[in-house]
Scaffold this motif. Structure first.
Motif, PDB file in Angstrom:
ATOM      1  N   ASP A 141       7.267  -9.960   9.588  1.00  0.00           N
ATOM      2  CA  ASP A 141       7.036  -9.699   8.166  1.00  0.00           C
ATOM      3  C   ASP A 141       7.589  -8.314   7.845  1.00  0.00           C
ATOM      4  OD1 ASP A 141       6.247  -9.399   5.588  1.00  0.00           O
ATOM      5  OD2 ASP A 141       4.127  -9.849   5.909  1.00  0.00           O
TER       6      ASP A 141
ATOM      7  N   CYS B 268       5.003 -10.327  -4.910  1.00  0.00           N
ATOM      8  CA  CYS B 268       5.115 -11.782  -4.843  1.00  0.00           C
ATOM      9  C   CYS B 268       6.231 -12.191  -3.919  1.00  0.00           C
ATOM     10  CB  CYS B 268       5.343 -12.347  -6.247  1.00  0.00           C
ATOM     11  SG  CYS B 268       5.778 -14.087  -6.282  1.00  0.00           S
TER      12      CYS B 268
ATOM     13  N   GLU C 222       5.910  -4.499   3.122  1.00  0.00           N
ATOM     14  CA  GLU C 222       4.525  -4.093   2.915  1.00  0.00           C
ATOM     15  C   GLU C 222       4.034  -4.737   1.626  1.00  0.00           C
ATOM     16  OE1 GLU C 222       4.104   0.122   2.774  1.00  0.00           O
ATOM     17  OE2 GLU C 222       4.652   0.426   4.870  1.00  0.00           O
ATOM     18  N   GLU C 223       2.782  -5.152   1.617  1.00  0.00           N
ATOM     19  CA  GLU C 223       2.209  -5.747   0.413  1.00  0.00           C
ATOM     20  C   GLU C 223       1.803  -4.672  -0.568  1.00  0.00           C
ATOM     21  OE1 GLU C 223      -0.798  -8.630   0.930  1.00  0.00           O
ATOM     22  OE2 GLU C 223       0.141  -9.535   2.694  1.00  0.00           O
ATOM     23  N   ARG C 224       1.974  -4.968  -1.855  1.00  0.00           N
ATOM     24  CA  ARG C 224       1.509  -4.038  -2.888  1.00  0.00           C
ATOM     25  C   ARG C 224       0.052  -4.256  -3.179  1.00  0.00           C
ATOM     26  NH1 ARG C 224       5.610  -3.831  -7.893  1.00  0.00           N
ATOM     27  NH2 ARG C 224       7.271  -4.879  -6.793  1.00  0.00           N
TER      28      ARG C 224
ATOM     29  N   GLN D  66       5.782 -13.567  -0.016  1.00  0.00           N
ATOM     30  CA  GLN D  66       4.571 -13.224   0.709  1.00  0.00           C
ATOM     31  C   GLN D  66       4.079 -14.423   1.528  1.00  0.00           C
ATOM     32  OE1 GLN D  66       3.218 -10.489   1.243  1.00  0.00           O
ATOM     33  NE2 GLN D  66       3.558  -9.067  -0.431  1.00  0.00           N
TER      34      GLN D  66
ATOM     35  N   ARG E 236       8.239  -2.879  -0.524  1.00  0.00           N
ATOM     36  CA  ARG E 236       6.947  -3.475  -0.866  1.00  0.00           C
ATOM     37  C   ARG E 236       7.160  -4.611  -1.845  1.00  0.00           C
ATOM     38  NH1 ARG E 236       2.923   0.464  -3.261  1.00  0.00           N
ATOM     39  NH2 ARG E 236       1.387  -0.901  -2.287  1.00  0.00           N
TER      40      ARG E 236
END
Length: 261
Positions: free
Chosen positions: A256, A197, A259-261, A48, A194
């Motif tokens: 990027d 970390c 996708e972030e969780r 991330q 997703r």
């Protein structure tokens, strides 16, 4: 000339390479980490964005340790050679040339990372991710923003399609971005991974695409269409969600890719 009395160990080049091996390995790994984290966006393939300062600090520390170890090794060697006689030097050289050459293979991963950084996780990783959904997550979601098409992450589209008792996706045009994955039967999906970390904990989210021809696997696309309801909310039949597409436009891979969780 060039004999044993010139202050050099027999096979001095090989001995030097082995003596400085650990220092070179530390330096290579440090430079490789700095390359992906400090000079561009390559680090986003692995972790991330918030972890970038730690990567930079780690790479800098490894490179510094490599330089310090090299300096200490050189100083120790100089002090030993200054005080040793010819016989003592031969014993010293013999003692420091026994390291196996195969140990240098440890430098290959660092060199590979430095010159050939691996791509972001793709269709193979997504294909191995099993989707598990349960009816207990069915709830009413907030209304979508006004105006079509509405840009959604694949995670949000999938959650609303599978669990939204208010059916907020009904009659709305949405736009999804991801890479192409396929089943053996020709079904294709727009897919995203997703991460919480780093790439090691990546999980896949995807939506089946109907109505337009599938691009090549791993091609990044932006797909526009409408939700196609399938299955009871919260059931296995509701996953993966289905999109009746009107357009699938190839795009460049985002800086990027996750996708972030």
């Amino acid at each position: 000339m060039g004999g044993r009395g010139d202050g050099q160990c027999p096979g001095g080049m090989v001995a030097a390479v082995r003596k400085y091996g650990s220092s070179v390995l530390l330096l290579l790994v440090g430079i490789a980490v700095l390359r992906v984290s400090l000079f561009g966006d390559l680090y986003l393939r692995y972790v991330q964005a918030g972890l970038r300062p730690y990567l930079i600090a780690s790479g800098g520390l490894l490179a510094l340790l490599g330089l310090v170890r090299s300096a200490l090794t050189a100083r120790t060697g100089w002090e030993d050679s200054r005080d040793a006689d010819v016989h003592g030097r031969q014993d010293h050289c013999h003692a420091h040339t026994g390291a196996p050459r195969v140990a240098w293979l440890l430098t290959l991963p660092a060199v590979a990372l430095l010159w050939f950084p691996p791509p972001a996780l793709g269709s193979y990783s997504a294909a191995r991710e099993e989707a598990a959904r349960a009816e207990k997550f069915v709830v009413t979601f907030p209304a979508l923003p006004a105006g079509d098409p509405v840009e959604l992450s694949l995670a949000e589209f999938g959650s609303r399609a599978a669990y939204d008792s208010g059916y907020s996706l009904r009659d709305r045009t949405v736009r999804l971005t991801g890479f192409v994955t396929r089943d053996d039967d020709g079904t294709w999906y727009v897919t995203r991974l997703r991460v919480a970390c780093c790439a090691a904990d990546a999980t896949a989210v995807k939506a089946e695409v109907r109505g337009v021809r599938a691009p090549e696997a791993d091609t990044w696309v932006t797909v526009t269409g409408t939700w196609h309801p399938s299955g009871r909310l919260g059931s296995a039949a509701a996953w993966p969600p289905v999109l009746d597409a009107t357009d699938a436009r190839p795009i460049a891979e985002p800086a990027d890719p996750y996708e972030e969780r």
